[in-house]
Design a protein around this motif. Sequence first.
Motif, PDB file in Angstrom:
ATOM      1  N   UNK A 169       0.846  -1.191   0.000  1.00 45.09           N
ATOM      2  CA  UNK A 169       0.000   0.000   0.000  1.00 45.09           C
ATOM      3  C   UNK A 169       0.883   1.243   0.000  1.00 45.09           C
ATOM      4  N   UNK A 170       0.275   2.336  -0.466  1.00 42.91           N
ATOM      5  CA  UNK A 170       0.979   3.622  -0.482  1.00 42.91           C
ATOM      6  C   UNK A 170       0.001   4.680  -0.005  1.00 42.91           C
ATOM      7  N   UNK A 171       0.267   5.246   1.170  1.00 41.38           N
ATOM      8  CA  UNK A 171      -0.701   6.150   1.787  1.00 41.38           C
ATOM      9  C   UNK A 171      -0.807   7.473   1.043  1.00 41.38           C
ATOM     10  N   UNK A 172       0.314   7.957   0.533  1.00 41.96           N
ATOM     11  CA  UNK A 172       0.290   9.183  -0.273  1.00 41.96           C
ATOM     12  C   UNK A 172       0.633   8.801  -1.696  1.00 41.96           C
ATOM     13  N   UNK A 173      -0.261   9.124  -2.599  1.00 46.92           N
ATOM     14  CA  UNK A 173      -0.219   8.527  -3.922  1.00 46.92           C
ATOM     15  C   UNK A 173       0.800   9.052  -4.905  1.00 46.92           C
ATOM     16  N   UNK A 174       1.535  10.110  -4.561  1.00 49.42           N
ATOM     17  CA  UNK A 174       2.399  10.676  -5.593  1.00 49.42           C
ATOM     18  C   UNK A 174       3.869  10.329  -5.386  1.00 49.42           C
ATOM     19  N   UNK A 175       4.145   9.336  -4.562  1.00 46.76           N
ATOM     20  CA  UNK A 175       5.528   9.065  -4.205  1.00 46.76           C
ATOM     21  C   UNK A 175       6.329   8.277  -5.224  1.00 46.76           C
ATOM     22  N   UNK A 176       5.832   7.125  -5.669  1.00 47.83           N
ATOM     23  CA  UNK A 176       6.684   6.203  -6.417  1.00 47.83           C
ATOM     24  C   UNK A 176       5.980   5.673  -7.652  1.00 47.83           C
ATOM     25  N   UNK A 177       5.858   6.529  -8.661  1.00 49.74           N
ATOM     26  CA  UNK A 177       5.233   6.073  -9.890  1.00 49.74           C
ATOM     27  C   UNK A 177       6.175   5.191 -10.693  1.00 49.74           C
ATOM     28  N   UNK A 178       7.480   5.201 -10.360  1.00 48.96           N
ATOM     29  CA  UNK A 178       8.454   4.421 -11.127  1.00 48.96           C
ATOM     30  C   UNK A 178       8.719   3.046 -10.516  1.00 48.96           C
ATOM     31  N   UNK A 179       7.938   2.665  -9.506  1.00 51.15           N
ATOM     32  CA  UNK A 179       8.184   1.394  -8.808  1.00 51.15           C
ATOM     33  C   UNK A 179       8.181   0.205  -9.766  1.00 51.15           C
ATOM     34  N   UNK A 180       7.150   0.172 -10.626  1.00 44.40           N
ATOM     35  CA  UNK A 180       6.984  -0.961 -11.551  1.00 44.40           C
ATOM     36  C   UNK A 180       8.235  -1.133 -12.423  1.00 44.40           C
TER      37      UNK A 180
END
Length: 410
Positions: free
Chosen positions: A187-198
């Motif tokens: 889960x990610x509580x704040x949505x703008x942190x890690x868009x590059x995770x994938x």
Amino acid sequence: MGRLFKVGCAFVRHRSSVLTPILQVVTKPLSTTSTSVTTEVHKFCLETPIDEATTPPASWYTDGRLHDLEMRTVFRRNWVAVGVANQVAKPGQFFTGVLGTDPFVVVRDQSDQLRAFHNVCRHRANIVVRQGEGQAQHFTCCYHGWTYRLDGRLSKALRLRGIKNFSARENGLKPVAVRTWGPVVLVQLEGDGREDFEEKTSPLLQHLDTQGFTHGMRHICRRIYDAKCNWKLLVENAQDHNSHVEYVHKDLAKIVDLPSTKVQATELYSKMTGQGATENEQSTEGQRYGQAGYIVANVFPNLAINRYGPWLDTNLLLPLATDRTRIVMDYFLEEDFVKNIGDKELAEFVETSLKDSDQVQKEDNDICESVQRGLTSSAYDVGRYLPAIEHGPHRFHIFLGTELRKGLKL
Ligand SMILES: [Fe+2]
């Protein structure tokens, strides 16, 4: 004007300077309020090469303010491992947890969609789902009966007569971003942190999948340990190129080929590979690892993965306090292995493997707890890296330090 001191990679002035009164050099004690959080974060230099670098200071492991900063930033703005997919395999299955000060619930809804919500009633903030895990048709708050569908929508709220400007549609459970990665739920509580995770983790996922990770594995059991140490010590312990195995795990050392160990460290993960010992086929203990290659991996911030022989275990490292960490270990076996072995042999193999794994985990916890006690010593502030083998922890600290610096500006 105060004197200049080296703190991390930045020169700062002693507190007598009126220009930079919050920056000062203090060797010990570190857990007091005499140094600012900013100073402690900047004590670790992001640019110094590994052969000259010093590790993060002891305060990163002992100071509650650093822990709070991590929970507000690292554990809010990254994809954080909180469970495994078999906990939410069927519609209605759910599990709950807390990240920092935020209770959450993860559920598979009636349309088979994985969802997560802040586990707080919109009426009076009561915790809506109070079980650790289970099966539900809907979630009903036990305080005043407000009821939510598994997709989060408010479906029942009593005695609303006379209320103005109220919309059930706008009073559902607040959503939390959720995803799976292999068999792990994040889960990610704040949505703008890690868009590059994938993108950044896909090479590791592909490698793990060649040996059985996302598919072809059967969940066997879960084991939970509480360790009296900071969560980062457990990450670093898993990343240290197996160099502690011959000292800490004397039995494990007999079934792994330590010289074959190789480490790859990237921004978001580190991966260690090695071979099982050649004699492994001849003993029950050895079969746990086999002779094929094994993989030990860490995904930032709190996921550790061990893939060895027919086994996979995933470890969620959940910080409870500065010096307390819950380790949630889920054990999986290859489906083909399970199908091709008799029930009695399987039961014996599982029992022996779990006993040996338990021994290794207790040895790791014991050494990490010992390090935690050492970190409170007035004689220690920072350590050094072994440049040939410790780039895993070094990259971890650089990424963590980057996140903490971002967090100071929020
Ligand atoms: Fe270990």
